[in-house]
Design a protein around this motif. Structure first.
Motif, PDB file in Angstrom:
ATOM      1  N   GLN A 326       5.523  -4.411  -7.577  1.00 10.01           N
ATOM      2  CA  GLN A 326       4.136  -4.825  -7.341  1.00 10.01           C
ATOM      3  C   GLN A 326       3.924  -5.110  -5.865  1.00 10.01           C
ATOM      4  O   GLN A 326       4.754  -5.734  -5.205  1.00 10.01           O
ATOM      5  N   ILE A 327       2.800  -4.628  -5.336  1.00 14.05           N
ATOM      6  CA  ILE A 327       2.472  -4.830  -3.919  1.00 14.05           C
ATOM      7  C   ILE A 327       1.086  -5.446  -3.815  1.00 14.05           C
ATOM      8  O   ILE A 327       0.195  -5.153  -4.620  1.00 14.05           O
ATOM      9  N   TYR A 328       0.928  -6.334  -2.823  1.00 15.35           N
ATOM     10  CA  TYR A 328      -0.330  -7.054  -2.645  1.00 15.35           C
ATOM     11  C   TYR A 328      -0.717  -7.014  -1.172  1.00 15.35           C
ATOM     12  O   TYR A 328       0.122  -7.219  -0.296  1.00 15.35           O
ATOM     13  N   TRP A 329      -2.025  -6.735  -0.914  1.00 13.73           N
ATOM     14  CA  TRP A 329      -2.579  -6.791   0.433  1.00 13.73           C
ATOM     15  C   TRP A 329      -3.710  -7.807   0.464  1.00 13.73           C
ATOM     16  O   TRP A 329      -4.461  -7.937  -0.514  1.00 13.73           O
ATOM     17  N   THR A 330      -3.854  -8.496   1.579  1.00 10.34           N
ATOM     18  CA  THR A 330      -5.036  -9.347   1.749  1.00 10.34           C
ATOM     19  C   THR A 330      -6.223  -8.467   2.162  1.00 10.34           C
ATOM     20  O   THR A 330      -6.063  -7.308   2.546  1.00 10.34           O
ATOM     21  N   LYS A 335      -9.673  -3.822   5.130  1.00 11.82           N
ATOM     22  CA  LYS A 335     -10.692  -3.630   6.158  1.00 11.82           C
ATOM     23  C   LYS A 335     -10.126  -2.826   7.324  1.00 11.82           C
ATOM     24  O   LYS A 335     -10.789  -1.912   7.845  1.00 11.82           O
ATOM     25  N   LEU A 336      -8.903  -3.155   7.753  1.00 11.91           N
ATOM     26  CA  LEU A 336      -8.266  -2.444   8.863  1.00 11.91           C
ATOM     27  C   LEU A 336      -8.078  -0.973   8.531  1.00 11.91           C
ATOM     28  O   LEU A 336      -8.281  -0.096   9.383  1.00 11.91           O
ATOM     29  N   THR A 342      -9.846  -0.579  -4.617  1.00  8.75           N
ATOM     30  CA  THR A 342      -9.301   0.186  -5.749  1.00  8.75           C
ATOM     31  C   THR A 342      -8.244   1.195  -5.301  1.00  8.75           C
ATOM     32  O   THR A 342      -7.709   1.938  -6.119  1.00  8.75           O
ATOM     33  N   TYR A 343      -7.962   1.221  -4.014  1.00 12.96           N
ATOM     34  CA  TYR A 343      -6.992   2.190  -3.486  1.00 12.96           C
ATOM     35  C   TYR A 343      -5.624   1.940  -4.118  1.00 12.96           C
ATOM     36  O   TYR A 343      -5.161   0.795  -4.183  1.00 12.96           O
ATOM     37  N   PRO A 344      -4.935   3.004  -4.613  1.00 12.50           N
ATOM     38  CA  PRO A 344      -3.613   2.807  -5.233  1.00 12.50           C
ATOM     39  C   PRO A 344      -2.570   2.425  -4.186  1.00 12.50           C
ATOM     40  O   PRO A 344      -2.347   3.155  -3.213  1.00 12.50           O
ATOM     41  N   LEU A 345      -1.911   1.284  -4.394  1.00 15.95           N
ATOM     42  CA  LEU A 345      -0.961   0.771  -3.430  1.00 15.95           C
ATOM     43  C   LEU A 345       0.466   1.160  -3.797  1.00 15.95           C
ATOM     44  O   LEU A 345       0.834   1.175  -4.964  1.00 15.95           O
ATOM     45  N   SER A 384      -6.745   4.683  10.453  1.00 17.48           N
ATOM     46  CA  SER A 384      -7.378   4.311   9.186  1.00 17.48           C
ATOM     47  C   SER A 384      -7.704   5.559   8.372  1.00 17.48           C
ATOM     48  O   SER A 384      -7.573   6.697   8.844  1.00 17.48           O
ATOM     49  N   ALA A 385      -8.157   5.320   7.150  1.00 21.13           N
ATOM     50  CA  ALA A 385      -8.509   6.434   6.268  1.00 21.13           C
ATOM     51  C   ALA A 385      -9.667   7.244   6.837  1.00 21.13           C
ATOM     52  O   ALA A 385      -9.816   8.434   6.526  1.00 21.13           O
TER      53      ALA A 385
END
Length: 805
Positions: A326-330, A335-336, A342-345, A384-385
């Motif tokens: 499991q991975i978590y981003w703030t 934003k960066l 909903t982006y798959p991490l 960035s994307a």
């Protein structure tokens, strides 16, 4: 390791980075979610490692000092008493304390309060550091203590909120139970809304004695406050549906809240309707609701401030669980990277956001963290994307539990674009400054050579002439004139360039013959070309107008510079200048195309743009071989641009060079031809004319006397303006030739008096000050005759001729 005044910068930076990593860890909510005790224990381990302490202690203040729930790590039993005493002192004084025990500095104790506002929430104790503790330790840990205080305050608020919710639920349950028995106030009212009975558990809950209520209607008892209660009673009487309302005590000074319920009595036999009114004091319940809303608002504000801090610092955090994947981003990382939540991490997909050139570095550091638990701290380019490129600082490290097992991997990603851009700009500025310094150094070296060479000739030939007449005297005079003109050309190049840089050169608009101008320049260059065995060709289009309007001096300067360079850098072959008229659609103007071509050494492709920069020549060997200041082409390009054109360079190494540029001129009407100058012989020019020379330099006076000797002028001379005015009071003069910079009274101060004393005398100013402000000041004084020193005698004669005529 602690900060000390003499600590090396690298160690201080490493220490601050260690502190930042601790701050980054504890800001993550997940840090505290599993087990608060483990979290504090891990925090204490980190602080002990940061400060080099052997013992540590964290205790929350809201528990008794002897309570077993405190966090203890490696406390030395024999020092326990002093440890607890220090912590109690810190709780009372609310300030950090360093207690040095008598036996050694290594037994010093550092006690730190963790505060929020002025409230001490917990105390951290550290001990057993070799060398003891100092104020720098406290200063280093201040940001961490403030952050821990804020986190503990938020935890305290969360607990209070949970307790408030629990109490509210309990009170609601009690309320429901009491409703089955007796409320604080119970009233009975008949169908006419007249109070028939009043029961009260506590008389002060009523705002009047209960006996007064009896026999009165709602309107009679409550007066102006009766309407809302009277409306509730009407609804119950009409519908039979129970009504309920919470209201504030009608007495303004009372901070009380009540719940009123009005319902019909259930009669077993038909009869008049009766109303049952139950009133309960719900002040505590309402106060808890208000406090709950306040706590929720404070918690929301704290979260907003935390998010704002992350947003302002442009720093986001991440966490990866290697056991579950499991991975978590703030939010700041989303934003960066400009992606939706909903982006798959995944830990592997993270690399996609780094610049291709930096990706391998990141992946190697990430894998080293995943498999070897080695931390990393990198500065990389991030994409960035949506393709936005930034610089980021990315940090990752392994989180261990008390058993030394890795539980999580955590890190931060911080946008450092501004910092990195500033660093890169600084590096570029330093590089540019070094290049500029080198170019100027080379320029000064070249200028020293270029100036000393003609000076050497002037001094040497002057010495030969001083020895007496010689058979080669004409040759010596010719060489003296050549050296003087060469030296003047160098100085003019520098001054012209300075004026161009300041934007203080303006083009003149006078009529001239372009073919005559260029042929004259070619004739002057012909001897130099011939001495090198070169052919110098000129070619003109037959359609070129006889006269055009423009600046012949600046055009001549451009042609002279280009021809001089072409001859200088050509050892065999030819140099040519060709002038063609381009197709012209307007009868009042024409565009002339100028092409200067040579078969010389050529210019390499990489130098073809730089060659127009100031102080630049292709290499130092060329400068030593051919001489020059490196300003000629820079001046030429700026002059061409003044004509609203641009110069084009075509060249190959060892195959020659071609320069091209076009200039558009206005064509004067056919009837206005250039008037030829009437050259009057010098011996007739100033016959019997009285001329006053005002000059403080005796050599300059003597030069003027010799130059004017053949003109027939009657010459007088003085050394400054003050003496000149005394002389002009006694004698009339036809003209005055003066310098500007003189002692006692300078030229600017003298001119108004000359015009007042002898307004018919012409004034010619000779000065070495050629700055644009000089001509403006003289124009304001009504003087337009200005010759910059050094000047040619022919120019002085022409100016005298214009004034005599």
């Amino acid at each position: 390791m602690l900060a000390t005044p003499n600590m090396p910068l690298q160690e201080l930076v490493m220490q601050q980075q260690h502190l930042l990593r601790i701050i980054g860890q504890i800001q993550d909510d997940a840090y505290w979610q599993d087990d608060a005790r483990n979290s504090y224990e891990h925090l204490l381990h980190s602080l002990m490692e940061l400060t080099g302490s052997r013992y540590g202690f964290i205790r929350t203040v809201d528990k008794a000092l002897e309570a077993p729930e405190q966090t203890l790590i490696n406390i030395s039993p024999e020092k326990g008493k002093e440890f607890f005493s220090c912590l109690q002192t810190v709780v009372q004084n609310k300030e950090p304390l360093i207690n040095v025990l008598p036996d050694s500095m290594a037994n010093s104790i550092l006690a730190l309060p963790v505060k929020f506002g002025n409230e001490v929430l917990s105390v951290i104790g550290l001990a057993g550091r070799a060398g003891g503790y100092n104020q720098d330790t406290i200063t280093l840990l201040e940001p961490l203590l403030k952050l821990v205080g804020r986190i503990q305050q938020e935890e305290k608020q969360r607990k209070q909120q949970a307790e408030l919710v629990r109490k509210a639920d309990k009170q609601e349950e009690d309320w429901n139970s009491l409703m089955l028995t007796l409320d604080d106030i119970v009233m009975e009212m008949n169908e006419q809304k007249i109070f028939t009975n009043v029961w009260c558990r506590q008389d002060d809950l009523l705002f009047m004695p209960r006996e007064i209520f009896l026999g009165k209607t709602i309107l009679e008892a409550l007066g102006e406050h009766a309407k809302e209660f009277d409306d509730l009673a009407d609804i119950v009487l009409q519908t039979g549906i129970r009504q309920q309302k919470i209201y504030r005590d009608i007495r303004p000074e009372m901070e009380k809240w009540y719940s009123i319920k009005i319902s019909l009595f259930e009669n077993s036999v038909p009869g008049p309707k009766r109303l049952l009114i139950l009133i309960r004091d719900v002040s505590n319940f309402e106060s808890q609701k208000i406090n709950l809303k306040r706590s929720q608002a404070e918690l929301k504000r704290s979260n907003q401030l935390l998010n704002m801090c992350q947003d302002m610092s442009r720093m986001g955090g991440w966490e990866f669980n290697p056991h579950t994947g499991q991975i978590y981003w703030t939010a700041e990382i989303y934003k960066l990277r400009e992606i939706p939540h909903t982006y798959p991490l995944s830990i592997q997909a993270d690399a996609e956001f780094y610049h291709p050139a930096d990706r391998a570095v990141y992946e190697a550091a990430r894998d080293n963290l995943l498999y070897n638990y080695q931390p990393y701290d990198l500065e990389l380019r991030h994409i960035s994307a949506k393709g936005k490129q930034t610089w980021v600082r990315t940090v990752g490290q392994a989180i261990l539990n008390t058993d030394g097992m890795v539980t999580h991997l955590r890190g931060i990603i911080m946008d450092i674009t501004d910092k990195k851009d500033a660093e890169l700009r600084l590096v570029k500025a330093m590089d540019d400054a070094q290049k500029a310094a080198q170019a100027r150094s080379e320029f000064l070296s070249v200028m020293s050579h270029e100036i000393r060479t003609p000076l050497n000739a002037i001094i040497g030939f002057s010495g030969i002439l001083n020895n007496g007449p010689t058979d080669v005297q004409p040759e010596i005079i010719q060489n003296l004139q050549f050296s003087a003109r060469h030296l003047l050309g160098l100085i003019n190049d520098i001054l012209d360039f300075t004026k161009m840089e300041a934007g203080k050169i303006e083009l003149e608009h006078i009529a001239f013959n372009p073919v005559d101008l260029i042929q004259g320049i070619a004739r002057n260059q012909q001897p130099t070309a011939k001495s090198k065995g070169l052919k110098l060709y000129t070619s003109f289009d037959d359609t070129i107008p006889e006269n055009v309007i423009g600046d012949p001096v600046r055009l001549g300067q451009i042609i002279n510079n280009l021809l001089d360079n072409a001859i200088k850098f050509t050892s065999q072959g030819y140099v040519s200048i060709e002038v063609q008229q381009e197709t012209c659609s307007h009868p009042d103007s024409c565009t002339l195309s100028f092409t200067i071509k040579d078969t010389g050494i050529g210019i390499s492709e990489e130098m073809q743009e730089r060659i127009f920069e100031s102080f630049v020549q292709e290499n130092s060997a060329i400068s030593r071989l051919h001489g020059g200041t490196g300003l000629g082409l820079a001046i030429t390009r700026k002059l061409v641009e003044l004509f609203n054109s641009r110069i084009i360079l075509e060249s190959k190494k060892d195959e020659g060079t071609t320069f091209r540029f076009d200039i558009t001129f206005r064509v004067p009407p056919a009837k206005s031809a250039i008037q030829q100058k009437n050259k009057t012989p010098r011996h007739q020019l100033l016959k019997d004319k009285k001329i006053l020379i005002i000059e403080d330099n005796a050599i300059n006076i003597r030069i003027l006397e010799l130059q004017l000797q053949a003109t027939g002028a009657l010459i007088s001379s003085v050394s400054n303006g003050k003496i000149a005015l005394e002389k002009m009071k006694e004698e009339l003069f036809d003209g005055v030739i003066l310098d500007l910079h003189m002692p006692e009274m300078n030229g600017y101060e003298t001119i108004p008096h000359i015009k007042a004393y002898q307004p018919d005398a012409f004034i010619i100013v000779l000065t070495a000050d050629i700055m644009p402000e000089v001509s403006k000041r003289l124009s304001a004084l009504g003087v337009n005759n200005l010759l910059p020193k050094p000047y040619a005698a022919e120019d002085l004669m022409q100016m005298l001729q214009r004034n005599i005529v």
